[in-house]
Design a protein around this motif. Structure first.
Motif, PDB file in Angstrom:
ATOM      1  N   SER A   1       0.827  -1.216   0.000  1.00  0.00           N
ATOM      2  CA  SER A   1       0.000   0.000   0.000  1.00  0.00           C
ATOM      3  C   SER A   1       0.858   1.261   0.000  1.00  0.00           C
ATOM      4  O   SER A   1       0.362   2.348  -0.284  1.00  0.00           O
ATOM      5  CB  SER A   1      -0.925   0.007   1.221  1.00  0.00           C
ATOM      6  OG  SER A   1      -0.179   0.154   2.422  1.00  0.00           O
ATOM      7  N   ARG A   2       2.143   1.111   0.324  1.00  0.00           N
ATOM      8  CA  ARG A   2       3.025   2.267   0.338  1.00  0.00           C
ATOM      9  C   ARG A   2       3.460   2.609  -1.085  1.00  0.00           C
ATOM     10  O   ARG A   2       3.613   1.723  -1.921  1.00  0.00           O
ATOM     11  CB  ARG A   2       4.256   1.990   1.202  1.00  0.00           C
ATOM     12  CG  ARG A   2       3.931   1.702   2.671  1.00  0.00           C
ATOM     13  CD  ARG A   2       5.203   1.626   3.491  1.00  0.00           C
ATOM     14  NE  ARG A   2       4.885   1.364   4.890  1.00  0.00           N
ATOM     15  CZ  ARG A   2       5.076   0.197   5.489  1.00  0.00           C
ATOM     16  NH1 ARG A   2       5.583  -0.816   4.813  1.00  0.00           N
ATOM     17  NH2 ARG A   2       4.777   0.037   6.762  1.00  0.00           N
ATOM     18  N   PRO A   3       3.695   3.884  -1.359  1.00  0.00           N
ATOM     19  CA  PRO A   3       4.168   4.266  -2.705  1.00  0.00           C
ATOM     20  C   PRO A   3       5.487   3.573  -3.022  1.00  0.00           C
ATOM     21  O   PRO A   3       6.367   3.461  -2.161  1.00  0.00           O
ATOM     22  CB  PRO A   3       4.353   5.792  -2.611  1.00  0.00           C
ATOM     23  CG  PRO A   3       3.509   6.210  -1.451  1.00  0.00           C
ATOM     24  CD  PRO A   3       3.502   5.066  -0.487  1.00  0.00           C
ATOM     25  N   GLN A   4       5.612   3.103  -4.243  1.00  0.00           N
ATOM     26  CA  GLN A   4       6.816   2.415  -4.668  1.00  0.00           C
ATOM     27  C   GLN A   4       7.572   3.261  -5.687  1.00  0.00           C
ATOM     28  O   GLN A   4       6.986   3.814  -6.615  1.00  0.00           O
ATOM     29  CB  GLN A   4       6.455   1.061  -5.300  1.00  0.00           C
ATOM     30  CG  GLN A   4       5.653   0.144  -4.390  1.00  0.00           C
ATOM     31  CD  GLN A   4       6.472  -0.349  -3.219  1.00  0.00           C
ATOM     32  OE1 GLN A   4       7.631  -0.702  -3.364  1.00  0.00           O
ATOM     33  NE2 GLN A   4       5.850  -0.368  -2.034  1.00  0.00           N
ATOM     34  N   LEU A   5       8.885   3.366  -5.506  1.00  0.00           N
ATOM     35  CA  LEU A   5       9.712   4.079  -6.482  1.00  0.00           C
ATOM     36  C   LEU A   5       9.799   3.270  -7.767  1.00  0.00           C
ATOM     37  O   LEU A   5      10.031   2.066  -7.737  1.00  0.00           O
ATOM     38  CB  LEU A   5      11.124   4.296  -5.927  1.00  0.00           C
ATOM     39  CG  LEU A   5      11.269   5.307  -4.781  1.00  0.00           C
ATOM     40  CD1 LEU A   5      12.707   5.305  -4.270  1.00  0.00           C
ATOM     41  CD2 LEU A   5      10.887   6.706  -5.239  1.00  0.00           C
ATOM     42  N   THR A   6       9.588   3.942  -8.883  1.00  0.00           N
ATOM     43  CA  THR A   6       9.702   3.271 -10.178  1.00  0.00           C
ATOM     44  C   THR A   6      11.087   3.428 -10.778  1.00  0.00           C
ATOM     45  O   THR A   6      11.439   2.729 -11.722  1.00  0.00           O
ATOM     46  CB  THR A   6       8.656   3.815 -11.169  1.00  0.00           C
ATOM     47  OG1 THR A   6       8.840   5.234 -11.290  1.00  0.00           O
ATOM     48  CG2 THR A   6       7.246   3.534 -10.662  1.00  0.00           C
ATOM     49  N   GLU A   7      11.880   4.371 -10.232  1.00  0.00           N
ATOM     50  CA  GLU A   7      13.252   4.560 -10.682  1.00  0.00           C
ATOM     51  C   GLU A   7      14.029   5.233  -9.552  1.00  0.00           C
ATOM     52  O   GLU A   7      13.427   5.814  -8.633  1.00  0.00           O
ATOM     53  CB  GLU A   7      13.302   5.417 -11.947  1.00  0.00           C
ATOM     54  CG  GLU A   7      12.635   6.778 -11.799  1.00  0.00           C
ATOM     55  CD  GLU A   7      12.578   7.529 -13.124  1.00  0.00           C
ATOM     56  OE1 GLU A   7      12.873   8.737 -13.094  1.00  0.00           O
ATOM     57  OE2 GLU A   7      12.260   6.911 -14.142  1.00  0.00           O
ATOM     58  N   PRO A   8      15.368   5.166  -9.562  1.00  0.00           N
ATOM     59  CA  PRO A   8      16.150   5.769  -8.467  1.00  0.00           C
ATOM     60  C   PRO A   8      15.878   7.263  -8.356  1.00  0.00           C
ATOM     61  O   PRO A   8      15.712   7.962  -9.359  1.00  0.00           O
ATOM     62  CB  PRO A   8      17.597   5.501  -8.897  1.00  0.00           C
ATOM     63  CG  PRO A   8      17.511   4.351  -9.842  1.00  0.00           C
ATOM     64  CD  PRO A   8      16.204   4.490 -10.552  1.00  0.00           C
TER      65      PRO A   8
END
Length: 305
Positions: free
Chosen positions: A245-252
C-alpha cells in the motif's frame, strides 16, 4: 503405475507422451502407457465408430459398443475393473488435488471423446468420473488426457529426481511458487536478488515464503479461500498488504535544484508533511510553517532542491 487411453487417434498420444520426462519414465519401467484404438473394437467392416444423434442435431456421436468392447479388453488385461475417467468439458475442472488422488491408483483409464461426445449409456454404465481441463472446448479429449497423465505421472516415485521437484511447486499446497533465477547473475541490467546470492539458507527460505504468498495474493487470491492461510501466513500477508500500500519508487531518486514550475509539487509535499505530523499529534515546526513565499525565495536563491 499403468495408464490406458481409449482414443480414435492413438498416434496423437504416442507421439507426445514418448518424449521428455514421460518418455524416460516409460523406458525405465516406472510407468506404463497403453493407447487403445477404439476403431480396433468395432464390428463395422469400414471401421465406423460413430453415428447420427437421436433427435437430430449437428455432428456425430461415438457409439457405445466399440468403446465398451475396448473397455472389456482393458478390464481383462488389468484383472479388475479400473477407474475410468471421461475427458469432457462438462466434467469437474482438473486440479492438483485431483491429481494427488489419481496418483494413488495403480491403474487409470482415460476415455477421449470426439465429435459431439459419447453415447450417454456407456457413460452411465462404465465411467466413474467426468473431467475437464478448463472451461473451453477442444476437438477431442486427447490433449486433456495427456495433460492429466503428465501431471499425475510426475508424482510417481522415481519419475522426477526428488519429491521436492513437485511438492514445492505452484498449487501443491494451495500457493503459487516463488520466482526462480539462474546464471548469469545479471542479464539485460536485471540482477538476481541479493538474498539468493548470499548463501544464508534461513533468509532464502524466508524470502521464498514471502514471494510465494505475495504471488498468490496478487495472481490467484482465490486459492486462499480453498486453502486458508495459517496464523503465521496471515501475519506475513498483513505485512505484505501494508508494504504494497506504500508508494513504490519506479526509478532511483534524483536530486536537482528546484525550479519555479516545481512550486505546486513542493507545496503539496509540505502539506502532506504537516498532515502527517498532525495525525501523530506533533503539530509543530521550527518557526512558521513554510509557504509559497518561503519556497519561492529559496528557489530563487538556489537553496531549494
Amino acid at each position: 503405475m499403468k495408464y490406458y487411453v481409449m482414443t480414435l487417434f492413438p498416434e496423437m498420444i504416442e507421439q507426445a507422451m514418448n518424449t521428455s520426462i514421460m518418455g524416460r519414465a516409460m523406458a525405465d519401467g516406472l510407468i506404463s502407457l497403453q493407447v487403445m484404438n477404439i476403431r480396433d473394437y468395432t464390428l463395422n467392416k469400414h471401421g465406423k465408430v460413430d453415428d447420427y444423434p437421436y433427435g437430430g442435431g449437428a455432428g456425430m456421436v461415438m457409439e457405445a459398443e466399440p468403446i465398451y468392447r475396448c473397455y472389456e479388453q482393458i478390464c481383462s488385461e488389468a484383472g479388475k475393473r479400473p477407474r475410468v475417467i471421461y475427458l469432457t468439458p462438462q466434467g469437474d475442472v482438473f486440479s492438483q488435488k485431483i491429481a494427488k488422488d489419481f496418483s494413488k491408483e495403480d491403474v487409470l483409464v482415460f476415455l477421449c471423446g470426439h465429435y459431439e461426445g459419447v453415447d450417454e449409456r456407456f457413460i452411465e454404465a462404465c465411467v466413474d468420473e467426468e473431467l475437464s481441463i478448463g472451461d473451453f472446448v477442444l476437438t477431442g479429449g486427447e490433449l486433456g488426457a495427456m495433460v492429466v497423465t503428465d501431471c499425475v505421472c510426475r508424482m510417481v516415485p522415481g519419475v522426477l529426481s526428488d519429491t521436492e521437484c513437485y511438492t514445492g511447486e505452484s498449487h501443491w499446497a494451495g500457493r503459487l511458487e516463488y520466482p526462480q533465477y539462474t546464471r548469469p547473475e545479471t542479464w539485460e541490467g536485471r540482477t538476481v536478488p541479493e538474498v539468493l546470492r548470499g548463501g544464508n539458507h534461513a533468509e532464502i527460505e524466508a524470502w521464498r515464503t514471502r514471494q510465494s504468498l505475495e504471488r498468490t495474493l496478487v495472481k490467484r487470491p482465490d486459492l486462499f479461500r480453498e486453502t486458508p492461510p495459517t496464523p503465521a501466513e496471515q501475519r506475513l500477508l498483513d505485512k505484505i498488504r501494508r508494504d504494497r500500500s506504500r508508494p513504490q519508487l519506479t526509478e532511483p531518486p534524483v536530486c536537482r535544484p528546484a525550479a519555479v514550475d516545481d512550486l505546486p509539487a513542493i507545496l503539496a509535499i509540505a502539506q502532506q508533511a504537516r498532515n502527517y505530523l498532525r495525525r501523530h499529534r506533533v503539530d509543530q515546526w521550527q518557526g512558521e510553517y513554510p509557504n509559497a513565499d518561503t519556497f519561492s525565495a529559496d528557489i530563487a536563491a538556489g537553496a531549494c532542491h
